[in-house]
Design a protein around this motif. Structure first.
Motif, mmCIF file in Angstrom:
data_model
loop_
_atom_site.group_PDB
_atom_site.id
_atom_site.type_symbol
_atom_site.label_atom_id
_atom_site.label_comp_id
_atom_site.label_asym_id
_atom_site.label_seq_id
_atom_site.Cartn_x
_atom_site.Cartn_y
_atom_site.Cartn_z
ATOM 1 N N ARG A 72 0.834 -1.214 0.000
ATOM 2 C CA ARG A 72 0.000 0.000 0.000
ATOM 3 C C ARG A 72 0.862 1.255 0.000
ATOM 4 N NH1 ARG A 72 -3.483 3.543 1.333
ATOM 5 N NH2 ARG A 72 -4.884 3.935 2.981
ATOM 6 N N SER A 73 1.902 1.272 0.828
ATOM 7 C CA SER A 73 2.764 2.458 0.867
ATOM 8 C C SER A 73 3.517 2.627 -0.456
ATOM 9 C CB SER A 73 3.729 2.403 2.048
ATOM 10 O OG SER A 73 4.650 1.359 1.890
ATOM 11 N N TRP A 74 3.924 1.524 -1.073
ATOM 12 C CA TRP A 74 4.610 1.609 -2.366
ATOM 13 C C TRP A 74 3.675 2.190 -3.420
ATOM 14 C CZ3 TRP A 74 4.288 -0.128 -7.373
ATOM 15 C CH2 TRP A 74 5.434 0.059 -8.154
ATOM 16 N N TYR A 75 2.424 1.709 -3.464
ATOM 17 C CA TYR A 75 1.476 2.219 -4.462
ATOM 18 C C TYR A 75 1.097 3.672 -4.204
ATOM 19 C CZ TYR A 75 0.885 -2.231 -6.795
ATOM 20 O OH TYR A 75 1.101 -3.363 -7.519
ATOM 21 N N LEU A 76 1.097 4.091 -2.952
ATOM 22 C CA LEU A 76 0.821 5.507 -2.662
ATOM 23 C C LEU A 76 1.969 6.397 -3.137
ATOM 24 C CD1 LEU A 76 -0.828 5.310 0.876
ATOM 25 C CD2 LEU A 76 -1.929 5.887 -1.297
ATOM 26 N N ARG A 77 3.207 5.902 -3.011
ATOM 27 C CA ARG A 77 4.371 6.673 -3.471
ATOM 28 C C ARG A 77 4.536 6.613 -4.981
ATOM 29 N NH1 ARG A 77 6.796 3.794 0.556
ATOM 30 N NH2 ARG A 77 7.987 2.632 -0.988
ATOM 31 N N ASN A 78 4.031 5.573 -5.622
ATOM 32 C CA ASN A 78 4.194 5.365 -7.065
ATOM 33 C C ASN A 78 2.837 5.127 -7.722
ATOM 34 O OD1 ASN A 78 7.220 5.134 -7.047
ATOM 35 N ND2 ASN A 78 6.689 3.484 -5.642
ATOM 36 N N PRO A 79 2.001 6.156 -7.816
ATOM 37 C CA PRO A 79 0.674 5.943 -8.387
ATOM 38 C C PRO A 79 0.746 5.516 -9.857
ATOM 39 C CG PRO A 79 1.091 8.282 -8.066
ATOM 40 C CD PRO A 79 2.252 7.542 -7.467
#
Length: 149
Positions: A72-79
């Motif tokens: 989730r944190s990765w996808y928030l940083r890399n939309p």
């Protein structure tokens, strides 16, 4: 089947592989995190012989939760860029549209026709039939302004 039950670490790894394959067949970008949790549980279970099933489930829950949090944190940083970023934001898609007042806007409140439906509208006082431009929204009420000229 007995060999599988005798080696729970192997069972966890097979479960992880099945989940990963399911993710490939039905992409939803979620089963991969559960598969990662199952893989970590399988590895820990293979490393620590006689690992109690209750602790295996606890490791699975913690590992899966951690994988979901990291993902989730990765996808928030890399939309992921979208060809239509307003796809699920109907009100934002309406901004700029020119519509007709169907219930007079008085004291800042009235209704406008958008397509085949009527929407609450707020803006300056305007009579029925006035053409207005949608400039925003507050909740489900469209904010409108009269057309210049």
């Amino acid at each position: 089947m007995e060999a599988l039950l005798a080696t729970p670490g192997l069972a966890w790894l097979i479960f992880a592989a099945v989940l990963a394959l399911a993710e490939l067949m039905m992409p939803g970008i979620f089963l991969v995190f559960v598969a990662a949790g199952a893989a970590v549980t399988g590895i820990v279970t293979l490393i620590i012989p006689g690992f109690v099933p209750t602790f295996q489930v606890a490791v699975f829950i913690v590992a899966t939760s951690t994988a979901v949090g990291l993902g989730r944190s990765w996808y928030l940083r890399n939309p992921v860029p979208s060809a239509d970023p307003l796809l699920n934001d109907r009100v934002a898609r309406l901004v700029g549209e020119i519509v007709t007042v169907v219930e007079p806007i008085a004291a800042g409140k009235g209704k406008v026709r958008v397509g085949d439906s009527e929407w609450l509208a707020s803006g300056p006082d305007l009579p029925v039939g006035a053409r207005v431009r949608i400039v925003g929204a507050v909740g489900t009420a469209l904010t409108v302004e009269p057309l210049a000229g």
